[in-house]
Design a protein around this motif. Sequence first.
Motif, PDB file in Angstrom:
ATOM      1  N   MET A  60      12.057  -6.126 -12.517  1.00 29.57           N
ATOM      2  CA  MET A  60      12.367  -6.255 -11.100  1.00 29.57           C
ATOM      3  C   MET A  60      12.094  -7.684 -10.620  1.00 29.57           C
ATOM      4  SD  MET A  60      10.775  -2.660  -9.687  1.00 29.57           S
ATOM      5  CE  MET A  60      11.957  -2.498  -8.351  1.00 29.57           C
ATOM      6  N   THR A  61      12.627  -7.988  -9.440  1.00 33.65           N
ATOM      7  CA  THR A  61      12.388  -9.277  -8.802  1.00 33.65           C
ATOM      8  C   THR A  61      11.526  -9.062  -7.566  1.00 33.65           C
ATOM      9  OG1 THR A  61      14.546 -10.084  -9.544  1.00 33.65           O
ATOM     10  CG2 THR A  61      13.469 -11.289  -7.752  1.00 33.65           C
ATOM     11  N   ALA A  62      10.458  -9.846  -7.447  1.00 31.64           N
ATOM     12  CA  ALA A  62       9.568  -9.703  -6.296  1.00 31.64           C
ATOM     13  C   ALA A  62      10.126 -10.467  -5.099  1.00 31.64           C
ATOM     14  CB  ALA A  62       8.177 -10.217  -6.638  1.00 31.64           C
ATOM     15  N   ARG A  63      10.268  -9.785  -3.960  1.00 34.12           N
ATOM     16  CA  ARG A  63      10.679 -10.420  -2.698  1.00 34.12           C
ATOM     17  C   ARG A  63       9.434 -10.527  -1.836  1.00 34.12           C
ATOM     18  NH1 ARG A  63      12.542  -8.537   2.441  1.00 34.12           N
ATOM     19  NH2 ARG A  63      13.945 -10.037   3.446  1.00 34.12           N
ATOM     20  N   LEU A  64       8.963 -11.765  -1.628  1.00 33.16           N
ATOM     21  CA  LEU A  64       7.688 -11.986  -0.967  1.00 33.16           C
ATOM     22  C   LEU A  64       7.804 -11.915   0.552  1.00 33.16           C
ATOM     23  CD1 LEU A  64       6.363 -15.002  -3.093  1.00 33.16           C
ATOM     24  CD2 LEU A  64       6.110 -12.551  -3.516  1.00 33.16           C
ATOM     25  N   GLY A  65       6.773 -11.357   1.151  1.00 37.94           N
ATOM     26  CA  GLY A  65       6.645 -11.327   2.600  1.00 37.94           C
ATOM     27  C   GLY A  65       5.214 -11.669   2.969  1.00 37.94           C
ATOM     28  N   VAL A  66       4.947 -11.865   4.252  1.00 42.10           N
ATOM     29  CA  VAL A  66       3.617 -12.252   4.719  1.00 42.10           C
ATOM     30  C   VAL A  66       3.058 -11.157   5.612  1.00 42.10           C
ATOM     31  CG1 VAL A  66       2.261 -14.000   5.943  1.00 42.10           C
ATOM     32  CG2 VAL A  66       4.302 -14.676   4.661  1.00 42.10           C
ATOM     33  N   THR A  67       1.787 -10.811   5.399  1.00 46.97           N
ATOM     34  CA  THR A  67       1.127  -9.830   6.252  1.00 46.97           C
ATOM     35  C   THR A  67      -0.276 -10.331   6.575  1.00 46.97           C
ATOM     36  OG1 THR A  67       0.715  -7.469   6.541  1.00 46.97           O
ATOM     37  CG2 THR A  67       0.070  -8.419   4.417  1.00 46.97           C
ATOM     38  N   SER A  68      -0.929  -9.697   7.525  1.00 50.01           N
ATOM     39  CA  SER A  68      -2.285 -10.091   7.899  1.00 50.01           C
ATOM     40  C   SER A  68      -3.308  -9.355   7.041  1.00 50.01           C
ATOM     41  CB  SER A  68      -2.536  -9.772   9.372  1.00 50.01           C
ATOM     42  OG  SER A  68      -2.554  -8.359   9.557  1.00 50.01           O
ATOM     43  N   GLU A  69      -4.552  -9.821   7.083  1.00 45.21           N
ATOM     44  CA  GLU A  69      -5.619  -9.179   6.324  1.00 45.21           C
ATOM     45  C   GLU A  69      -5.866  -7.751   6.807  1.00 45.21           C
ATOM     46  OE1 GLU A  69      -7.259  -9.968   3.720  1.00 45.21           O
ATOM     47  OE2 GLU A  69      -6.869 -12.106   3.425  1.00 45.21           O
ATOM     48  N   SER A  70      -5.823  -7.554   8.121  1.00 42.36           N
ATOM     49  CA  SER A  70      -6.043  -6.207   8.662  1.00 42.36           C
ATOM     50  C   SER A  70      -4.935  -5.255   8.247  1.00 42.36           C
ATOM     51  CB  SER A  70      -6.137  -6.262  10.187  1.00 42.36           C
ATOM     52  OG  SER A  70      -7.237  -7.034  10.601  1.00 42.36           O
ATOM     53  N   SER A  71      -3.719  -5.750   8.313  1.00 39.58           N
ATOM     54  CA  SER A  71      -2.572  -4.938   7.907  1.00 39.58           C
ATOM     55  C   SER A  71      -2.662  -4.598   6.429  1.00 39.58           C
ATOM     56  CB  SER A  71      -1.280  -5.699   8.201  1.00 39.58           C
ATOM     57  OG  SER A  71      -0.162  -5.012   7.689  1.00 39.58           O
ATOM     58  N   LEU A  72      -3.053  -5.572   5.615  1.00 37.76           N
ATOM     59  CA  LEU A  72      -3.199  -5.354   4.180  1.00 37.76           C
ATOM     60  C   LEU A  72      -4.290  -4.332   3.901  1.00 37.76           C
ATOM     61  CD1 LEU A  72      -2.390  -6.414   1.265  1.00 37.76           C
ATOM     62  CD2 LEU A  72      -4.467  -7.797   1.430  1.00 37.76           C
ATOM     63  N   ALA A  73      -5.413  -4.448   4.595  1.00 42.16           N
ATOM     64  CA  ALA A  73      -6.514  -3.508   4.377  1.00 42.16           C
ATOM     65  C   ALA A  73      -6.091  -2.078   4.695  1.00 42.16           C
ATOM     66  CB  ALA A  73      -7.714  -3.909   5.238  1.00 42.16           C
ATOM     67  N   ALA A  74      -5.313  -1.923   5.753  1.00 41.77           N
ATOM     68  CA  ALA A  74      -4.829  -0.580   6.120  1.00 41.77           C
ATOM     69  C   ALA A  74      -3.931  -0.018   5.019  1.00 41.77           C
ATOM     70  CB  ALA A  74      -4.068  -0.649   7.439  1.00 41.77           C
ATOM     71  N   ALA A  75      -3.095  -0.878   4.447  1.00 41.91           N
ATOM     72  CA  ALA A  75      -2.194  -0.428   3.378  1.00 41.91           C
ATOM     73  C   ALA A  75      -2.968  -0.110   2.105  1.00 41.91           C
ATOM     74  CB  ALA A  75      -1.137  -1.487   3.099  1.00 41.91           C
ATOM     75  N   LEU A  76      -3.987  -0.907   1.781  1.00 37.30           N
ATOM     76  CA  LEU A  76      -4.774  -0.667   0.574  1.00 37.30           C
ATOM     77  C   LEU A  76      -5.495   0.677   0.633  1.00 37.30           C
ATOM     78  CD1 LEU A  76      -6.313  -4.206  -0.119  1.00 37.30           C
ATOM     79  CD2 LEU A  76      -4.592  -3.014  -1.486  1.00 37.30           C
ATOM     80  N   ARG A  77      -5.825   1.112   1.857  1.00 39.20           N
ATOM     81  CA  ARG A  77      -6.499   2.400   1.981  1.00 39.20           C
ATOM     82  C   ARG A  77      -5.602   3.562   1.554  1.00 39.20           C
ATOM     83  NH1 ARG A  77      -8.967  -0.090   6.538  1.00 39.20           N
ATOM     84  NH2 ARG A  77      -7.371   0.671   7.968  1.00 39.20           N
ATOM     85  N   ARG A  78      -4.285   3.323   1.522  1.00 38.18           N
ATOM     86  CA  ARG A  78      -3.371   4.388   1.121  1.00 38.18           C
ATOM     87  C   ARG A  78      -3.517   4.734  -0.360  1.00 38.18           C
ATOM     88  NH1 ARG A  78       2.220   3.151   4.510  1.00 38.18           N
ATOM     89  NH2 ARG A  78       1.212   2.365   6.368  1.00 38.18           N
ATOM     90  N   TYR A  79      -4.065   3.800  -1.136  1.00 33.01           N
ATOM     91  CA  TYR A  79      -4.323   4.109  -2.543  1.00 33.01           C
ATOM     92  C   TYR A  79      -5.364   5.216  -2.666  1.00 33.01           C
ATOM     93  CZ  TYR A  79      -1.762   0.059  -4.399  1.00 33.01           C
ATOM     94  OH  TYR A  79      -0.794  -0.827  -4.747  1.00 33.01           O
TER      95      TYR A  79
END
Length: 586
Positions: free
Chosen positions: A127-146
Amino acid sequence: MSAAPAQPTPLVEALKRAGDVTGVQITAVRAAIAKNPADELRILKDSGIPEEALARARAAVLGLPYVDLREVEIPREVIGMLPREIAEAHRTVAYAVDGSQLSVAMADPEDYTHVQAVTFFAEGKGMTARLGVTSESSLAAALRRYEEFGQEVEKALEIAKDKFSKTPAKVAEGAEGTIEEVIKGAPVSRMVSVIMRAAVEQGASDIHIEPFGKQTRVRYRVDGVLRTSLSLPAYIHGALISRIKVLANLRLDETRIPQDGRITQNLGGKVIDFRISTIPVVDNEKVVMRILDTSVGVPTLEQLGYRPESIALIKKEISQPHGLVLVSGPTGSGKSTTLYTTLNMMNAEGQNIVTLEDPVEYYIKGVNQSQIRPEIGYTFASGLRALLRQDPNIIMVGEIRDKETAELAVHAALTGHLIFSTIHTNDVFGIIPRLMDLGVEPFLIAATINVGIAQRLARRICKDCKAPQDIPADIVERLRKDLKNVPPSLLPEGVTVDGPLVFYAGKGCASCGNSGYQGRVSIAEILPITRDMQRIISTGAKPDEIRAEARRQGMISLKQDGILKVLAGVTTVEEVLRISEEEDTE
């Protein structure tokens, strides 16, 4: 001489254009950045500028999309495409897939190490990675989904605790309210839903929910191996079993005898069938749920792991106008999948293909598939008798397990039909004596069987952590001995029996759950019934003569096929030895 005014930076200008900072803030950060340009990002973070405003500005400067992961519905299978260890180490979350493009949001897209690692990982998956930018808070919320699998169950358990912990012996009967209220309770319903969904996402073939001392143990069978995924207090066991029974339309008040049912769920856009089996155990019940993904297409023989020579042989034998094609092996050896694959190869408009199955695991367009129901007398034998009146060209019978079915299958093959079926034997040579045990005469076996296939499933080495492996010298010599009867043309390129042999294994990584394996591959032996073999079978079917003729024909045994796949770097020596031991002891 007065100091020169601080020059604006692209990031500060982006914040200014967006209107996310005040004039006072701009003046202050410009002065601070002028004194220490390398600390620009830290200075902006410490200045009180909103975190999301800063993430948007960075995205604008870098020409990348800004993503607020808290506002994106990320499918569980998508977030799982980037292992949690990689996501946390490189501050990145996968949030969308479009064909071969994997969209990822990064908290630090200017860190070349992070970008390189994520890009490399995506390329390893094709696959090809398409990069985007997010904030630390947004990232932390997404990591909790693991963590959602364990957390969802824990939250539901906490809610359920007061209700069920008072009655550890028999939850369903002792909890407050009626049975119906208990099994429809949100905590129990949520737990069952999470258990089923997580099993599908982890690629499990079966779910086991069983009493285990003072706990309830939930195990998933992944790549043929059972692994404990969850341990729950024993007091919740009765409610879980009752909830599953309700979903499967089973009797709640019957706990003394086994019951079978079915649950159909739509998970992640896929229609998943769960075949439910309950059985009484000491003072309780156990549930096993077989998972069938009805949206998965039938694989090809190449995808199953068959070698080109084997595929050519199978294609030749199944193209006969009539006869028996039998696949043997123990439960869970992939017999049904191989049967479906060969059947799908024959699927054409000019053929009337009908099946008798238990259960229907794959749906094939153009094939008339029928589910047997022994409880009402619709068995393999009675169904086969009925199918012969349906003007079939090709018939698939899920399994030959009794005398009547065996005799009907042989009769159908003799009268111009091509019959596909499975049979339980230790190896391909066991097919003939097994049919004789079921009452079929040797001359009829010789006249009807086109080809016999025996197979096992070996775990594939994980591609992400594959590495050379040292093997004890005595085992290497055993493998060389088995290879001596293999035609040199079948050995991997550059490999000779007496030359150096290289072996591989998986070290264990996030992609494979640290098991070193990911997926499974067929290990098979194929016995075509030639004229010489027909003569041997019809005159008494002596095992030694059959084996000698098979060797003369150049047949590759299960173990030899496994060793060839070991040398090709597909599976490990341990897996092949395990399969060989199963074959010897069954």
